[in-house]
Design a protein around this motif. Structure first.
Motif, short mmCIF file in Angstrom:
data_model
loop_
_atom_site.label_atom_id
_atom_site.label_comp_id
_atom_site.label_asym_id
_atom_site.label_seq_id
_atom_site.Cartn_x
_atom_site.Cartn_y
_atom_site.Cartn_z
N LEU A 274 -43.65 -78.36 19.73
CA LEU A 274 -42.22 -78.17 19.65
C LEU A 274 -41.79 -77.09 20.63
O LEU A 274 -42.46 -76.05 20.72
N TYR A 275 -40.70 -77.33 21.34
CA TYR A 275 -40.14 -76.29 22.21
C TYR A 275 -38.62 -76.35 22.10
O TYR A 275 -38.04 -77.39 21.77
N PRO A 276 -37.93 -75.24 22.38
CA PRO A 276 -36.52 -75.12 21.98
C PRO A 276 -35.50 -75.78 22.88
O PRO A 276 -34.42 -76.12 22.41
N SER A 277 -35.77 -75.95 24.16
CA SER A 277 -34.71 -76.36 25.09
C SER A 277 -34.85 -77.80 25.51
O SER A 277 -35.93 -78.26 25.90
N ARG A 278 -33.75 -78.55 25.42
CA ARG A 278 -33.73 -79.92 25.91
C ARG A 278 -33.37 -80.00 27.39
O ARG A 278 -33.50 -81.04 28.01
N ASN A 279 -32.87 -78.89 27.93
CA ASN A 279 -32.36 -78.91 29.30
C ASN A 279 -33.38 -78.42 30.33
O ASN A 279 -33.26 -78.74 31.51
N TYR A 280 -34.36 -77.64 29.87
CA TYR A 280 -35.26 -77.01 30.84
C TYR A 280 -36.60 -76.77 30.19
O TYR A 280 -36.68 -76.24 29.07
N LEU A 281 -37.66 -77.18 30.87
CA LEU A 281 -39.02 -76.94 30.39
C LEU A 281 -39.72 -76.03 31.39
O LEU A 281 -40.10 -76.47 32.48
#
Length: 298
Positions: A274-281
């Protein structure tokens, strides 16, 4: 305007105090306070209400945060991308997982990861509490289960399979159950999670599901201790494959019902990233995800 003032303002707002931000940035708390004061002087508005016990955003501060935080994040992203071109993954990767999975499955792989990415620092928080990805500034979480709520981006790392295991010594003394229903005659080792203490569910090759009530006089909260008690012959235990496979390979445990799928909750369980941002990895997150998927796909 000094972008460092903006970064500190956003972090203070997110963490609710100067001390934690100063500790993370390895600077004196007075420097953080002076930076916020300088920003307030430049803007001509008070951003925080300060008392001896509490630090909170003013109305103006809350509005300013909504406008500034995305810009600060974008600056950080741009910096990471620029550095990645010449230096590879850098910075600090703050990740979390459960204590048992971290100790059993993640930490043995960290030496190889560090050799591949020597400039990337890893901060691994092993806890059985589900930390908030945003408020606790988590870049990547590794969690076990069947479903998750919230706005996090979820990617499956691997499917897990549960099995009922017991030691050869226990089976020699108490006999081996021929059918799942025979577990009612055994004192099983139980996990302290409510769903794991009452009934285990078995699915045979024909897809038929049998619910088997279980009972026992030992309830254990830690998965590693749970496995160890099974190895020591204290009773049958419901174990995930990732924690049981080594003991099975050594002959310390026996899978009692290899032709059945077993669960205490859902038959569709796994380990998830799981990671928090949908816009930037960020690159630091991407390289860890790729590393883990390569290893666990084996």
């Amino acid at each position: 305007m000094d972008t460092q003032h903006l970064r500190l303002f956003v972090e203070v707002a997110r963490q609710g105090g100067f001390a934690a931000v100063a500790r993370d940035a390895d600077i004196d708390p007075s420097n953080v306070s002076r930076s916020i004061a300088a920003l307030e002087d430049e803007l001509g508005v008070r951003l925080f209400q300060r008392t001896t016990r509490k630090l909170s955003l003013t109305e103006a501060g809350a509005l300013y945060l909504t406008k500034v935080a995305p810009l600060v994040d974008e600056l950080e992203h741009a910096r990471d991308e620029a550095l990645a071109i010449s230096r590879g993954a850098t910075g600090t990767l703050r990740m979390t997982t459960s204590f048992s999975f971290g100790l059993q499955a993640l930490t043995p792989r960290l030496p190889e990861f560090r050799a591949l990415h020597p400039q990337l620092k890893v901060e691994l928080l092993m806890t059985d509490a589900n930390l908030d990805l945003v408020n606790d500034r988590i870049d990547l979480a590794v969690r076990l289960g069947s479903q998750f709520s919230g706005d996090a981006v979820v990617s499956k790392l691997m499917t897990t399979r549960y099995m009922v295991c017991a030691s050869p010594g226990y089976l020699k003394q108490h006999g081996s159950p021929a059918l799942p229903q025979d577990l009612a005659q055994h004192a099983c080792l139980l996990l302290s999670l409510p769903a794991f203490r009452d009934a285990w569910h078995f699915k045979n090759a024909r897809g038929e599901i049998t619910d088997v009530p279980v009972q026992g006089d030992m309830v254990i909260s830690n998965l590693l201790a749970h496995r160890q008690c099974a190895v020591q012959g204290l009773g049958p235990a419901l174990l995930a494959d990732w924690i049981a496979q080594e003991a099975l390979a050594k002959g310390e445990l026996v899978d009692l019902f290899p032709d059945h799928q077993v669960t205490a909750t859902s038959f569709d369980t796994g380990v998830w990233l799981l990671y928090p941002s949908r816009n930037y990895l960020p690159l630091k997150v991407r390289v860890m995800m790729d590393f883990l998927k390569t290893h666990f796909s084996r």
